[in-house]
Design a protein around this motif. Structure first.
Motif, PDB file in Angstrom:
ATOM      1  N   ILE A  14       0.875  -1.329  -0.016  1.00 24.42           N
ATOM      2  CA  ILE A  14       0.082  -0.074   0.136  1.00 24.42           C
ATOM      3  C   ILE A  14       0.891   1.244  -0.026  1.00 24.42           C
ATOM      4  O   ILE A  14       0.461   2.350  -0.644  1.00 24.42           O
ATOM      5  CB  ILE A  14      -0.916  -0.019   1.327  1.00 24.42           C
ATOM      6  N   LEU A  18       0.935   4.062  -2.735  1.00 23.50           N
ATOM      7  CA  LEU A  18       0.786   5.561  -2.561  1.00 23.50           C
ATOM      8  C   LEU A  18       2.016   6.421  -2.840  1.00 23.50           C
ATOM      9  O   LEU A  18       1.853   7.446  -3.411  1.00 23.50           O
ATOM     10  CB  LEU A  18       0.468   5.601  -0.928  1.00 23.50           C
ATOM     11  N   LEU A  21       1.939   6.912  -6.403  1.00 29.93           N
ATOM     12  CA  LEU A  21       0.975   7.817  -7.027  1.00 29.93           C
ATOM     13  C   LEU A  21       1.405   9.498  -6.784  1.00 29.93           C
ATOM     14  O   LEU A  21       1.030  10.431  -7.607  1.00 29.93           O
ATOM     15  CB  LEU A  21      -0.158   7.488  -6.686  1.00 29.93           C
ATOM     16  N   ILE A  22       1.819   9.793  -5.472  1.00 29.89           N
ATOM     17  CA  ILE A  22       2.102  10.956  -5.111  1.00 29.89           C
ATOM     18  C   ILE A  22       3.321  11.265  -5.865  1.00 29.89           C
ATOM     19  O   ILE A  22       3.507  12.549  -6.205  1.00 29.89           O
ATOM     20  CB  ILE A  22       2.479  10.968  -3.448  1.00 29.89           C
ATOM     21  N   GLY A  25       2.119  11.958  -9.016  1.00 25.92           N
ATOM     22  CA  GLY A  25       1.231  13.257  -8.960  1.00 25.92           C
ATOM     23  C   GLY A  25       1.930  14.381  -8.990  1.00 25.92           C
ATOM     24  O   GLY A  25       1.709  15.305  -9.874  1.00 25.92           O
ATOM     25  N   SER A  29       1.018  16.033 -12.467  1.00 23.35           N
ATOM     26  CA  SER A  29      -0.272  16.641 -12.417  1.00 23.35           C
ATOM     27  C   SER A  29      -0.190  17.866 -11.741  1.00 23.35           C
ATOM     28  O   SER A  29      -1.190  18.801 -11.907  1.00 23.35           O
ATOM     29  CB  SER A  29      -1.085  15.729 -11.613  1.00 23.35           C
ATOM     30  N   MET A  30       0.584  18.567 -11.064  1.00 18.77           N
ATOM     31  CA  MET A  30       0.646  19.806 -10.529  1.00 18.77           C
ATOM     32  C   MET A  30       0.325  20.939 -11.559  1.00 18.77           C
ATOM     33  O   MET A  30      -0.639  21.701 -11.360  1.00 18.77           O
ATOM     34  CB  MET A  30       2.042  19.993  -9.393  1.00 18.77           C
ATOM     35  N   VAL A  31       1.060  20.647 -12.444  1.00 12.64           N
ATOM     36  CA  VAL A  31       0.774  21.547 -13.692  1.00 12.64           C
ATOM     37  C   VAL A  31       0.244  20.422 -14.852  1.00 12.64           C
ATOM     38  O   VAL A  31       1.038  19.943 -15.318  1.00 12.64           O
ATOM     39  CB  VAL A  31       1.971  22.518 -14.251  1.00 12.64           C
ATOM     40  N   PHE A  32      -1.230  20.643 -14.825  1.00 15.41           N
ATOM     41  CA  PHE A  32      -1.401  19.327 -15.984  1.00 15.41           C
ATOM     42  C   PHE A  32      -1.213  19.945 -17.417  1.00 15.41           C
ATOM     43  O   PHE A  32      -0.985  19.030 -18.181  1.00 15.41           O
ATOM     44  CB  PHE A  32      -3.125  19.296 -15.772  1.00 15.41           C
ATOM     45  N   PHE A  33      -1.159  21.129 -17.699  1.00 16.00           N
ATOM     46  CA  PHE A  33      -0.814  21.470 -18.889  1.00 16.00           C
ATOM     47  C   PHE A  33       0.134  22.940 -19.024  1.00 16.00           C
ATOM     48  O   PHE A  33      -0.021  23.626 -17.988  1.00 16.00           O
ATOM     49  CB  PHE A  33      -2.210  21.868 -19.903  1.00 16.00           C
ATOM     50  N   LEU A 116      -8.490  17.155 -25.444  1.00 15.48           N
ATOM     51  CA  LEU A 116      -9.418  17.262 -24.254  1.00 15.48           C
ATOM     52  C   LEU A 116     -10.036  18.678 -24.162  1.00 15.48           C
ATOM     53  O   LEU A 116      -9.599  19.545 -24.306  1.00 15.48           O
ATOM     54  CB  LEU A 116      -8.489  17.111 -22.968  1.00 15.48           C
TER      55      LEU A 116
END
Lengths: 151, 215
Positions: A14, A18, A21-22, A25, A29-33, A116
């Motif tokens: 687990i 995690l 993913l973090i 992430g 993902s903090m700046v998606f674009f 998108l």
């Protein structure tokens, strides 16, 4: 296997999931674009980007025969020409937000592989139809679709 | 009491359906797909509530060591996982026709997936430790730490640049939603909260029976 070993193994799995993913992430993902200004500031040909902006009204060209789509994405300061092959999502239109995945090319345009549509947090009835009850709208849509199906 | 809650929840859910499909108009931009919102948004708000109760139960248990607190955290945790799963599934079904993709790793979606995994792990941890008292203690620590993720999920769309749109409810900004759509959403929110209360009361009494069995 002992109880403790089972517990450690499960917990470890687990934690690893995690952490992964973090990590992914935070790095992606903090700046998606990136915005057109950010891309224009230091474009790297061949590098994968997600580029987000508004589809400039009047810039959209669509060839239904070859499925070639071209448009310009802008953030108000800079704009980037985008080329795409394939049909865009339903919500994609001029004057609306969109995020494209793809690469910057040496020829000076953005080659998109995925579009998108970005959606706003506004929810309202179709203009002038506010008075029409929801079930009428729904029935009308279903009827239209049935008619389309028959054709 | 539980019975009444169940009937009340059923009634509210029917009202929510009628409001969502019969009363509220379709969205000007998205059309009828927008109606998925009436499940998606109440689901995550209910999950927030559930995980907040896990936090309360965990804190209570760590301070007092009373089983009642652990029972609350356990029951709320299970139901929260269900509602988070429902949020992910309904969001995915909405995302395909609207965005053009089932899934993407933006901050909102990623943090929601992490929220789901944390509480799945929370339940796994409980089932893996055989000593109940010890399991409850470990779980309480996870329930405490996991709650940190609730505000991260909710504010991710404001803190970071995401594909997901900013919140329409529970937002510092002015609401940008027609009154008819907002009222349908509100009725569904109430219905989901009642459903949660019903599940919780049912699960709590089941847990009490389990405890009697193991005692």
């Amino acid at each position: 296997m002992t109880r403790k070993a089972k517990f450690l193994l499960g917990g470890g799995m687990i934690l690893a999931a995690l952490a992964y993913l973090i990590y992914s992430g935070v790095s992606q993902s903090m700046v998606f674009f990136v915005t057109p200004s950010e891309l224009q500031a230091q474009p790297v040909p061949g590098k994968a980007y997600r580029l987000g902006g508004m589809v400039v009204p009047g810039s959209l060209r669509w060839q239904p025969g070859s499925l070639d789509l071209s448009f310009t994405l802008s953030d108000g300061k800079a704009s980037v020409p985008v080329r795409h092959k394939g049909t865009p999502p339903d919500l994609f239109a001029e004057g609306r937000g969109a995020v494209v995945e793809g690469t910057w090319t040496r020829e000076g345009y953005f080659k998109s592989s995925l579009i998108l549509a970005k959606h706003s947090e506004e929810y309202k009835a179709p203009h002038g139809d506010e008075a029409q009850a929801g079930y009428r709208e729904l029935l009308k849509t279903l009827k239209d679709q049935a008619a389309d199906g028959k054709r | 009491m539980t019975r009444w809650l169940g009937w009340l929840a059923a009634l509210a859910l029917v009202a929510g359906l009628l409001m969502g499909f019969g009363y509220a108009p379709k969205d000007a931009v998205q059309g009828n797909v927008q109606r998925i919102m009436y499940i998606h948004v109440p689901s995550i708000l209910t999950a927030y509530l559930a995980f907040a109760l896990v936090l309360v139960g965990s804190l209570g248990f760590l301070f007092s060591r009373r089983t009642a607190w652990d029972r609350l955290a356990h029951a709320a945790g299970e139901i929260g996982v269900i509602f988070t799963g429902l949020t992910l599934v309904s969001g995915s079904i909405w995302g395909k026709p609207t965005w053009g993709t089932w899934w993407t790793w933006d901050a909102r979606l990623t943090s929601t997936a992490i929220l789901f995994l944390i509480y799945v792990g929370y339940l796994l941890l409980r089932s893996m430790v055989e000593d109940r008292e010890q399991g409850a203690r470990y779980a309480a620590v996870v329930g405490l730490v996991g709650a940190v993720n609730i505000p991260i999920v909710h504010f991710s769309v404001l803190w970071w640049r995401t594909l997901h749109q900013p919140p329409t409810l529970l937002t510092p900004e002015r609401a940008t939603i027609s009154p008819s759509i907002a009222s349908a959403l509100l009725v569904n929110w109430v219905a989901f909260t009642l459903l949660f209360a019903y599940f919780l009361s049912k699960r709590l009494s089941l847990r009490r029976l389990e405890e009697e069995l193991h005692a």
